[in-house]
Design a protein around this motif. Structure first.
Motif, PDB file in Angstrom:
ATOM      1  N   GLY A 107       0.794  -1.219   0.000  1.00 51.06           N
ATOM      2  CA  GLY A 107       0.000   0.000   0.000  1.00 51.06           C
ATOM      3  C   GLY A 107       0.823   1.263   0.000  1.00 51.06           C
ATOM      4  O   GLY A 107       0.303   2.357  -0.290  1.00 51.06           O
ATOM      5  N   LEU A 108       2.119   1.162   0.326  1.00 48.23           N
ATOM      6  CA  LEU A 108       2.978   2.340   0.341  1.00 48.23           C
ATOM      7  C   LEU A 108       3.489   2.703  -1.056  1.00 48.23           C
ATOM      8  O   LEU A 108       4.089   3.755  -1.241  1.00 48.23           O
ATOM      9  CB  LEU A 108       4.172   2.099   1.273  1.00 48.23           C
ATOM     10  CG  LEU A 108       3.809   1.780   2.733  1.00 48.23           C
ATOM     11  CD1 LEU A 108       5.073   1.543   3.541  1.00 48.23           C
ATOM     12  CD2 LEU A 108       2.975   2.895   3.341  1.00 48.23           C
ATOM     13  N   ILE A 109       3.261   1.827  -2.036  1.00 47.39           N
ATOM     14  CA  ILE A 109       3.663   2.117  -3.419  1.00 47.39           C
ATOM     15  C   ILE A 109       2.620   3.048  -4.031  1.00 47.39           C
ATOM     16  O   ILE A 109       1.432   2.717  -4.052  1.00 47.39           O
ATOM     17  CB  ILE A 109       3.768   0.818  -4.230  1.00 47.39           C
ATOM     18  CG1 ILE A 109       4.787  -0.129  -3.586  1.00 47.39           C
ATOM     19  CG2 ILE A 109       4.155   1.120  -5.672  1.00 47.39           C
ATOM     20  CD1 ILE A 109       4.851  -1.499  -4.242  1.00 47.39           C
ATOM     21  N   PRO A 110       3.018   4.221  -4.533  1.00 45.19           N
ATOM     22  CA  PRO A 110       2.020   5.186  -5.041  1.00 45.19           C
ATOM     23  C   PRO A 110       1.099   4.613  -6.109  1.00 45.19           C
ATOM     24  O   PRO A 110      -0.096   4.893  -6.118  1.00 45.19           O
ATOM     25  CB  PRO A 110       2.893   6.325  -5.590  1.00 45.19           C
ATOM     26  CG  PRO A 110       4.152   6.254  -4.791  1.00 45.19           C
ATOM     27  CD  PRO A 110       4.390   4.790  -4.544  1.00 45.19           C
ATOM     28  N   ALA A 111       1.645   3.789  -7.024  1.00 39.75           N
ATOM     29  CA  ALA A 111       0.823   3.290  -8.134  1.00 39.75           C
ATOM     30  C   ALA A 111      -0.259   2.321  -7.681  1.00 39.75           C
ATOM     31  O   ALA A 111      -1.256   2.129  -8.389  1.00 39.75           O
ATOM     32  CB  ALA A 111       1.714   2.618  -9.176  1.00 39.75           C
ATOM     33  N   VAL A 112      -0.077   1.707  -6.515  1.00 37.48           N
ATOM     34  CA  VAL A 112      -1.091   0.760  -6.024  1.00 37.48           C
ATOM     35  C   VAL A 112      -2.429   1.467  -5.808  1.00 37.48           C
ATOM     36  O   VAL A 112      -3.495   0.897  -6.055  1.00 37.48           O
ATOM     37  CB  VAL A 112      -0.598   0.079  -4.733  1.00 37.48           C
ATOM     38  CG1 VAL A 112      -1.714  -0.733  -4.081  1.00 37.48           C
ATOM     39  CG2 VAL A 112       0.591  -0.826  -5.034  1.00 37.48           C
ATOM     40  N   ARG A 113      -2.374   2.693  -5.361  1.00 37.26           N
ATOM     41  CA  ARG A 113      -3.610   3.450  -5.144  1.00 37.26           C
ATOM     42  C   ARG A 113      -4.370   3.632  -6.465  1.00 37.26           C
ATOM     43  O   ARG A 113      -5.606   3.556  -6.497  1.00 37.26           O
ATOM     44  CB  ARG A 113      -3.296   4.812  -4.524  1.00 37.26           C
ATOM     45  CG  ARG A 113      -4.534   5.631  -4.163  1.00 37.26           C
ATOM     46  CD  ARG A 113      -4.126   6.917  -3.444  1.00 37.26           C
ATOM     47  NE  ARG A 113      -5.283   7.724  -3.099  1.00 37.26           N
ATOM     48  CZ  ARG A 113      -6.046   7.531  -2.039  1.00 37.26           C
ATOM     49  NH1 ARG A 113      -5.764   6.540  -1.217  1.00 37.26           N
ATOM     50  NH2 ARG A 113      -7.076   8.309  -1.799  1.00 37.26           N
ATOM     51  N   THR A 114      -3.636   3.846  -7.557  1.00 35.57           N
ATOM     52  CA  THR A 114      -4.286   3.969  -8.857  1.00 35.57           C
ATOM     53  C   THR A 114      -4.994   2.676  -9.231  1.00 35.57           C
ATOM     54  O   THR A 114      -6.155   2.686  -9.670  1.00 35.57           O
ATOM     55  CB  THR A 114      -3.249   4.333  -9.933  1.00 35.57           C
ATOM     56  OG1 THR A 114      -2.615   5.562  -9.589  1.00 35.57           O
ATOM     57  CG2 THR A 114      -3.913   4.472 -11.294  1.00 35.57           C
ATOM     58  N   GLY A 115      -4.276   1.542  -9.074  1.00 31.09           N
ATOM     59  CA  GLY A 115      -4.881   0.258  -9.405  1.00 31.09           C
ATOM     60  C   GLY A 115      -6.101  -0.057  -8.568  1.00 31.09           C
ATOM     61  O   GLY A 115      -7.122  -0.536  -9.091  1.00 31.09           O
ATOM     62  N   GLU A 116      -6.037   0.231  -7.276  1.00 35.01           N
ATOM     63  CA  GLU A 116      -7.187  -0.019  -6.413  1.00 35.01           C
ATOM     64  C   GLU A 116      -8.356   0.894  -6.758  1.00 35.01           C
ATOM     65  O   GLU A 116      -9.520   0.475  -6.696  1.00 35.01           O
ATOM     66  CB  GLU A 116      -6.784   0.161  -4.946  1.00 35.01           C
ATOM     67  CG  GLU A 116      -5.836  -0.898  -4.422  1.00 35.01           C
ATOM     68  CD  GLU A 116      -6.447  -2.285  -4.439  1.00 35.01           C
ATOM     69  OE1 GLU A 116      -7.631  -2.412  -4.073  1.00 35.01           O
ATOM     70  OE2 GLU A 116      -5.748  -3.240  -4.824  1.00 35.01           O
ATOM     71  N   GLY A 117      -8.052   2.136  -7.115  1.00 31.12           N
ATOM     72  CA  GLY A 117      -9.124   3.054  -7.506  1.00 31.12           C
ATOM     73  C   GLY A 117      -9.829   2.602  -8.772  1.00 31.12           C
ATOM     74  O   GLY A 117     -11.062   2.677  -8.878  1.00 31.12           O
ATOM     75  N   VAL A 118      -9.051   2.128  -9.755  1.00 30.96           N
ATOM     76  CA  VAL A 118      -9.651   1.643 -11.004  1.00 30.96           C
ATOM     77  C   VAL A 118     -10.518   0.412 -10.738  1.00 30.96           C
ATOM     78  O   VAL A 118     -11.638   0.299 -11.247  1.00 30.96           O
ATOM     79  CB  VAL A 118      -8.539   1.323 -12.024  1.00 30.96           C
ATOM     80  CG1 VAL A 118      -9.132   0.620 -13.245  1.00 30.96           C
ATOM     81  CG2 VAL A 118      -7.820   2.592 -12.447  1.00 30.96           C
ATOM     82  N   GLN A 119      -9.999  -0.530  -9.937  1.00 31.15           N
ATOM     83  CA  GLN A 119     -10.793  -1.722  -9.608  1.00 31.15           C
ATOM     84  C   GLN A 119     -12.085  -1.349  -8.886  1.00 31.15           C
ATOM     85  O   GLN A 119     -13.157  -1.876  -9.196  1.00 31.15           O
ATOM     86  CB  GLN A 119      -9.975  -2.664  -8.725  1.00 31.15           C
ATOM     87  CG  GLN A 119      -8.816  -3.347  -9.414  1.00 31.15           C
ATOM     88  CD  GLN A 119      -8.121  -4.307  -8.479  1.00 31.15           C
ATOM     89  OE1 GLN A 119      -8.708  -5.260  -7.989  1.00 31.15           O
ATOM     90  NE2 GLN A 119      -6.858  -4.033  -8.198  1.00 31.15           N
ATOM     91  N   ALA A 120     -11.976  -0.439  -7.929  1.00 32.73           N
ATOM     92  CA  ALA A 120     -13.162  -0.048  -7.163  1.00 32.73           C
ATOM     93  C   ALA A 120     -14.198   0.608  -8.063  1.00 32.73           C
ATOM     94  O   ALA A 120     -15.406   0.362  -7.940  1.00 32.73           O
ATOM     95  CB  ALA A 120     -12.759   0.891  -6.026  1.00 32.73           C
ATOM     96  N   ARG A 121     -13.734   1.435  -8.986  1.00 35.28           N
ATOM     97  CA  ARG A 121     -14.685   2.132  -9.857  1.00 35.28           C
ATOM     98  C   ARG A 121     -15.429   1.152 -10.761  1.00 35.28           C
ATOM     99  O   ARG A 121     -16.649   1.257 -10.932  1.00 35.28           O
ATOM    100  CB  ARG A 121     -13.945   3.163 -10.710  1.00 35.28           C
ATOM    101  CG  ARG A 121     -14.856   3.887 -11.704  1.00 35.28           C
ATOM    102  CD  ARG A 121     -14.114   4.936 -12.480  1.00 35.28           C
ATOM    103  NE  ARG A 121     -15.007   5.603 -13.428  1.00 35.28           N
ATOM    104  CZ  ARG A 121     -14.622   6.581 -14.243  1.00 35.28           C
ATOM    105  NH1 ARG A 121     -13.381   7.001 -14.220  1.00 35.28           N
ATOM    106  NH2 ARG A 121     -15.481   7.122 -15.075  1.00 35.28           N
TER     107      ARG A 121
END
Length: 384
Positions: free
Chosen positions: A49-63
Motif C-alpha cells: 500500500g505504500l507504493i504510489p501506483a497501487v492506489r491507482t490500481g485499487e481506484g480503477v478496480q473499485a470504480r
C-alpha cells in the motif's frame, strides 16, 4: 418481495462479490505454502500500500467493480501524493482482505450448512459441517434449511455495500487531490472564457468593420470608395479567419500551445482597419512596445480592438483619439471619442465587461464611461 429480491438481479451485486474474492485468491495460494502462518498475507499487503501506483490500481478496480456504470463514483485514480494517501491505501488493502475472507467463508460454509440441514431432514448424517455431524435426523430440519441461504444473501449484499462505503472513505480523493482537481477545472474554465473573449473580440470586430464598410459604400455610390471598402472588408475578414482557425486549432488539440496571437506591435494594422471604416483616428504611440511581456501585449491588443469596435458599432465614423504609452512599468491604453455619438449606458455590455476582466486578470485596472464630455476607455496594465 420484489424490492427484497432486486439485488439478485443487479450485476453490481456480483461484481462486488468478485472484487472481494480477488485478495482471497492470494490467501488461498499462500495456504498451500505456509498454512501454519495464516497472518503472513496481511503482513505482506502492508508495504504494497505504500507504493504510489497501487492506489491507482485499487481506484480503477473499485470504480469498475464496486460501482459499475456510475459516472462519478468518488474514487481517486491518481497515484498517492502524500504519506497520508499511502496509509489510507494500506488500511484499505487490509480491510479488503478481511471483508474478502468473510465473504469467502460465507460463500463456502453457508451453502454447506444448508446442505447439511437437508441431509439431517432426510435422516442422514449432517455432512461436513461439524455442528451438524452428530445431530439426530428429523424432518423439521427442512424448515431451517433456507435460513443459511438467506444469511448468505444478506452477507453478500451487506459486505458488498460495506466494501463500497469503506472504499469511498479510504480511496476517495484526498484534500491535495481535490485541490489539484479544482485548480485544473479552474484552468479549463479560464481557458474557455479566454477563447470566448478571443472569438467575441476578433469576429465581432471583423463583422462590425464589414457592416460599416458595406453601409458606407452603398450610401456613397462612388466606385472608388466601394473598391476601397471591399478591400478593407477582405483584409479584415482574412485576419478574422486566421484568428478563428487558430482558436479552433486550440480546441481540437488541448495540448497545443497558443501562438501567433497579435500583439500591440501589430496595432498599426488594427488602426488602419478602423480608418478604412471611416473613423478619423489620431493615434499616439510612445515607449518601447517591444519590451512589453507577451501576455500583456496580446491582451492590450484585444482591449484596443474591442475599444475601436465599440466606437465603430455605436458611434460610426467619428474622430477617435488613441493613446498607447509604456512608461514607469505600466502600459497605458486610452481611447476617446465624442460622447454625443458614443456608447452610452451603464457600461454593462459584454465587450466592456471583457475589457475590465482582461485588465483584472493581469493585475491592472480599466475605466470605461463618460469623461470630460467624451466617451473614454482607459486601461492601465503592469508590465513587470
Amino acid at each position: 418481495m420484489a424490492r427484497f429480491l432486486r439485488p439478485l438481479l443487479r450485476g453490481t451485486t456480483y461484481t462486488r462479490l468478485l472484487h472481494l474474492w480477488v485478495p482471497v485468491l492470494f490467501v488461498s495460494v499462500w495456504m498451500f505454502i505456509g498454512p501454519e502462518w495464516p497472518w503472513v498475507p496481511a503482513l505482506l499487503l502492508a508495504p504494497a500500500g505504500l507504493i504510489p501506483a497501487v492506489r491507482t490500481g485499487e481506484g480503477v478496480q473499485a470504480r469498475w467493480m464496486l460501482t459499475p456504470g456510475e459516472p462519478d463514483a468518488g474514487f481517486s485514480m491518481e497515484p498517492s501524493r502524500t504519506w497520508r494517501d499511502r496509509l489510507r491505501t494500506t488500511v484499505w488493502l487490509e480491510a479488503r482482505l478481511v471483508l474478502g475472507a468473510l465473504a469467502a467463508f460465507a460463500c463456502v460454509w453457508l451453502p454447506v450448512t444448508c446442505y447439511g440441514l437437508v441431509r439431517a431432514a432426510l435422516d442422514r448424517p449432517g455432512g461436513e459441517v461439524p455442528v451438524l455431524r452428530d445431530i439426530p435426523g428429523h424432518w423439521a430440519w427442512a424448515l431451517a434449511a433456507p435460513l443459511p441461504l438467506l444469511a448468505l444473501y444478506g452477507t453478500v449484499v451487506g459486505l458488498g455495500g460495506l466494501a463500497t462505503a469503506v472504499a469511498r472513505a479510504l480511496l476517495g480523493p484526498s484534500a491535495a487531490e481535490r485541490l489539484a482537481a479544482l485548480e485544473e477545472r479552474t484552468e479549463q474554465l479560464l481557458e474557455r472564457t479566454r477563447i470566448a473573449r478571443e472569438l467575441h473580440d476578433s469576429i465581432g470586430h471583423a463583422l462590425t468593420v464589414a457592416v460599416v464598410q458595406a453601409g458606407a459604400a452603398r450610401a456613397a455610390g462612388d466606385p472608388a470608395f466601394t473598391d476601397r471598402a471591399l478591400s478593407a472588408i477582405e483584409e479584415t475578414g482574412r485576419a478574422a479567419l486566421e484568428d478563428l482557425e487558430r482558436v479552433l486549432g486550440v480546441l481540437r488539440e488541448s495540448g497545443r500551445p497558443v501562438g501567433g496571437r497579435p500583439t500591440l506591435i501589430d496595432a498599426d494594422r488594427l488602426l488602419e482597419s478602423a480608418r478604412a471604416s471611416g473613423a478619423k483616428i489620431d493615434a499616439e504611440v510612445s515607449g518601447p512596445l517591444e519590451s512589453v511581456p507577451g501576455p500583456v501585449s496580446r491582451e492590450g491588443y484585444r482591449i484596443l480592438q474591442e475599444s475601436l469596435t465599440n466606437v465603430l458599432r455605436h458611434a460610426g465614423a467619428v474622430p477617435v483619439r488613441v493613446g498607447v504609452d509604456v512608461t514607469d512599468g505600466r502600459l497605458l491604453l486610452d481611447v476617446r471619442n465624442p460622447l454625443a455619438a458614443g456608447p452610452v449606458g451603464s457600461g454593462g455590455g459584454s465587450g466592456l465587461r471583457g475589457i475590465r476582466e482582461r485588465a483584472a486578470l493581469l493585475g491592472g485596472r480599466a475605466r470605461t464611461g463618460p469623461a470630460d464630455g467624451e466617451w473614454q476607455v482607459h486601461v492601465e496594465l503592469p508590465v513587470r
